[in-house]
Scaffold this motif. Structure first.
Motif, short mmCIF file in Angstrom:
data_model
loop_
_atom_site.label_atom_id
_atom_site.label_comp_id
_atom_site.label_asym_id
_atom_site.label_seq_id
_atom_site.Cartn_x
_atom_site.Cartn_y
_atom_site.Cartn_z
N SER A 1 17.27 -9.08 6.31
CA SER A 1 15.89 -9.43 6.67
C SER A 1 15.11 -8.20 7.09
N ARG A 2 15.70 -7.38 7.95
CA ARG A 2 15.01 -6.18 8.42
C ARG A 2 14.72 -5.23 7.27
N ALA A 3 15.71 -5.03 6.38
CA ALA A 3 15.49 -4.12 5.26
C ALA A 3 14.35 -4.59 4.37
N VAL A 4 14.31 -5.90 4.10
CA VAL A 4 13.25 -6.43 3.24
C VAL A 4 11.89 -6.30 3.91
N ARG A 5 11.81 -6.71 5.17
CA ARG A 5 10.51 -6.65 5.87
C ARG A 5 10.02 -5.21 5.99
N TYR A 6 10.89 -4.28 6.36
CA TYR A 6 10.49 -2.89 6.51
C TYR A 6 10.09 -2.29 5.16
N ALA A 7 10.82 -2.64 4.12
CA ALA A 7 10.49 -2.11 2.79
C ALA A 7 9.10 -2.56 2.35
N VAL A 8 8.82 -3.86 2.56
CA VAL A 8 7.51 -4.38 2.18
C VAL A 8 6.40 -3.69 2.98
N GLN A 9 6.62 -3.55 4.29
CA GLN A 9 5.61 -2.92 5.12
C GLN A 9 5.39 -1.46 4.75
N ARG A 10 6.48 -0.73 4.50
CA ARG A 10 6.34 0.67 4.12
C ARG A 10 5.58 0.81 2.81
N ARG A 11 5.90 -0.08 1.88
CA ARG A 11 5.22 -0.04 0.60
C ARG A 11 3.73 -0.33 0.75
N ARG A 12 3.41 -1.31 1.59
CA ARG A 12 1.99 -1.62 1.81
C ARG A 12 1.28 -0.47 2.50
N LEU A 13 1.94 0.18 3.43
CA LEU A 13 1.32 1.32 4.10
C LEU A 13 1.12 2.46 3.12
N GLU A 14 2.09 2.68 2.24
CA GLU A 14 1.93 3.72 1.23
C GLU A 14 0.75 3.41 0.32
N ALA A 15 0.63 2.14 -0.08
CA ALA A 15 -0.49 1.76 -0.94
C ALA A 15 -1.82 1.94 -0.21
N THR A 16 -1.84 1.60 1.08
CA THR A 16 -3.06 1.79 1.87
C THR A 16 -3.41 3.27 1.99
N ASP A 17 -2.42 4.09 2.22
CA ASP A 17 -2.65 5.53 2.32
C ASP A 17 -3.19 6.09 1.00
N ARG A 18 -2.62 5.64 -0.10
CA ARG A 18 -3.09 6.13 -1.40
C ARG A 18 -4.54 5.71 -1.64
N GLU A 19 -4.85 4.45 -1.30
CA GLU A 19 -6.21 3.98 -1.50
C GLU A 19 -7.19 4.72 -0.60
N LEU A 20 -6.76 5.00 0.64
CA LEU A 20 -7.61 5.77 1.54
C LEU A 20 -7.85 7.16 0.99
N TYR A 21 -6.82 7.77 0.47
CA TYR A 21 -6.97 9.11 -0.12
C TYR A 21 -7.94 9.07 -1.29
N ARG A 22 -7.76 8.04 -2.16
CA ARG A 22 -8.68 7.94 -3.30
C ARG A 22 -10.11 7.73 -2.83
N SER A 23 -10.29 6.94 -1.77
CA SER A 23 -11.63 6.71 -1.24
C SER A 23 -12.24 8.00 -0.71
N LEU A 24 -11.43 8.79 -0.03
CA LEU A 24 -11.92 10.07 0.49
C LEU A 24 -12.30 11.00 -0.65
#
Length: 409
Positions: free
Chosen positions: A132-155
């Motif tokens: 459970s922890r591995a799945v939840r952390y993986a999903v969250q890390r992936r979402r954060l990475e996607a958010t960071d990429r989108e923020l970079y593209r926006s900048l």
């Protein structure tokens, strides 16, 4: 694809672990062993993790089923094994991947993470909590990475927009402090910079040239072309090109730089001699500027020319305006004319724009301001833009640019 193991989703009366936003996790299990698939399902139930579980047995099936939040990937599949299986899945656009390996030692897990997996689990050591922890952390890390990429593209997009704005909307080059120069610009409803541009330049002999232009269309290609044309115009002015030759040379630049052969540009240009009593007006398919009052008026136009880039004959000639000792001129793009009135089908048009301008002029108090390129909300340009927007009922559909030139009391 086979049915998922029977037990999926949370079990009643057990504590429920969730990702931060409480969305159900769409989980893809890629596992060819029935017993291991059942164990994974039971571990998820034990942990109370809210998942919609899809189970496939081969990598080919997995590649076709990647509309999920997380993938649990066994590295020993009938059609792919080891790190190449992971690399193929990631290349196909997989989201967060947690690798399942039967090897408790060696570097398999480390290599998997290095290749792009979010985490890895050893099958013999996994339990509900760890899974459970591995799945939840993986999903969250992936979402954060996607958010960071989108923020970079926006900048990056914001910086690119700023560069285009500086190229499209420069600071006027004026030394004569007695000449009133005001400029303003408002982006259209979608906020994407269009191809409207302006510039005002004073030559060493005191002659002032001003231009307003509008590249047909809307978007980054049009904005880039407008910036190129504006820069070319200033270069031609500063190098002493005869005003009568400027439009023809701009058309050469347009035809060389436009993204499509059907793209054209409308332009209006004033040439004001050092005496400041007359102005040569050049029109290339552009709306006629206003001579401000009140009452403001459209000067008679007897020498209109075609838009730049239109494949028809004809050239551009100056029409001389007798301005007198005190005057003001307003140049604009058609984003103002296309504004609607009260959200209905009626367009503001030239008569409506004249009315807006005269109402703003009637409310002006105090001496006429000196040169100010800022386009502030409380000056003539800012108030015209604001009042047109108010009549329209919100942001204008198209970009709008204004240049005001004035002389005398």
């Amino acid at each position: 694809m086979t049915d998922a193991p029977a037990a999926t989703g949370p079990v009643r009366d057990r504590p429920r672990s969730t990702v931060d936003d409480d969305r159900q996790i769409r989980l893809l299990l890629v596992e060819d062993d029935d017993g291991d698939a059942v164990l994974v399902s039971e571990h998820l139930q034990d942990a109370g993790l809210d998942v919609a579980l899809t189970w496939v047995r081969t990598l080919d099936e997995a590649v076709a089923s990647l509309d999920v939040d997380c993938v649990l990937l066994d590295l020993g599949l009938p059609d792919a094994t080891g790190i190449p299986a992971l690399e193929r899945l990631l290349a196909a656009g997989a989201p967060a991947v947690v690798v399942l390996t039967g090897q408790s030692g060696g570097d398999t897990g480390v290599l998997a993470v290095a290749a792009g997996a979010q985490d890895y689990l050893v099958k013999d050591e996994v339990d509900g909590h760890r899974l459970s922890r591995a799945v939840r952390y993986a999903v969250q890390r992936r979402r954060l990475e996607a958010t960071d990429r989108e923020l970079y593209r926006s900048l990056v997009r914001a910086e690119e927009t700023n560069r285009l704005e500086r190229a499209l909307l420069p600071t006027p080059m004026i030394r004569d402090e007695r000449l009133e120069v005001r400029v303003g610009y408002r982006a259209g409803r979608d906020g994407v910079l269009g191809g409207d541009f302006y510039d005002v330049v004073e030559r060493p002999d005191g002659t002032v040239l001003a231009i307003v232009g509008d590249v047909c269309g809307h978007g980054p290609d049009e904005a880039a072309l407008g910036a190129t044309l504006r820069t070319a115009w200033r270069t031609l002015v500063l190098t002493g090109t005869r005003p009568a030759d400027i439009f023809g040379l701009l058309e050469v630049v347009l035809e060389a730089e436009r993204p499509r052969p059907e793209v054209f540009t409308t332009v209006a240009m004033f040439v004001i001699p050092p005496g400041r009593r007359t102005a040569d007006m050049y029109l290339a398919g552009h709306p006629v500027p206003l001579v401000l009052g009140p009452p403001s008026e459209l000067p008679p136009t007897t020498r209109r020319g075609r838009a730049l880039g239109i494949p028809v004959g004809g050239t551009w000639h100056a029409q001389v305006l007798d301005l007198g000792e005190s005057w003001r001129l307003l140049m604009y793009t058609d984003g103002l004319l296309e504004a609607t009135v009260g959200g209905g089908p009626e367009r503001l048009g030239k008569a409506g724009l004249l009315g807006v301008v005269d109402r703003v002029l009637a409310s002006e108090t105090g001496p006429r301001p000196a040169a100010d390129p800022a386009g502030l909300e409380d000056d003539l340009v800012g108030r015209v833009l604001r009042d047109v927007r108010a009549l329209h009922g919100g942001d204008l559909v198209d970009d709008a640019a204004i240049v005001v030139l004035g002389w005398g009391e």
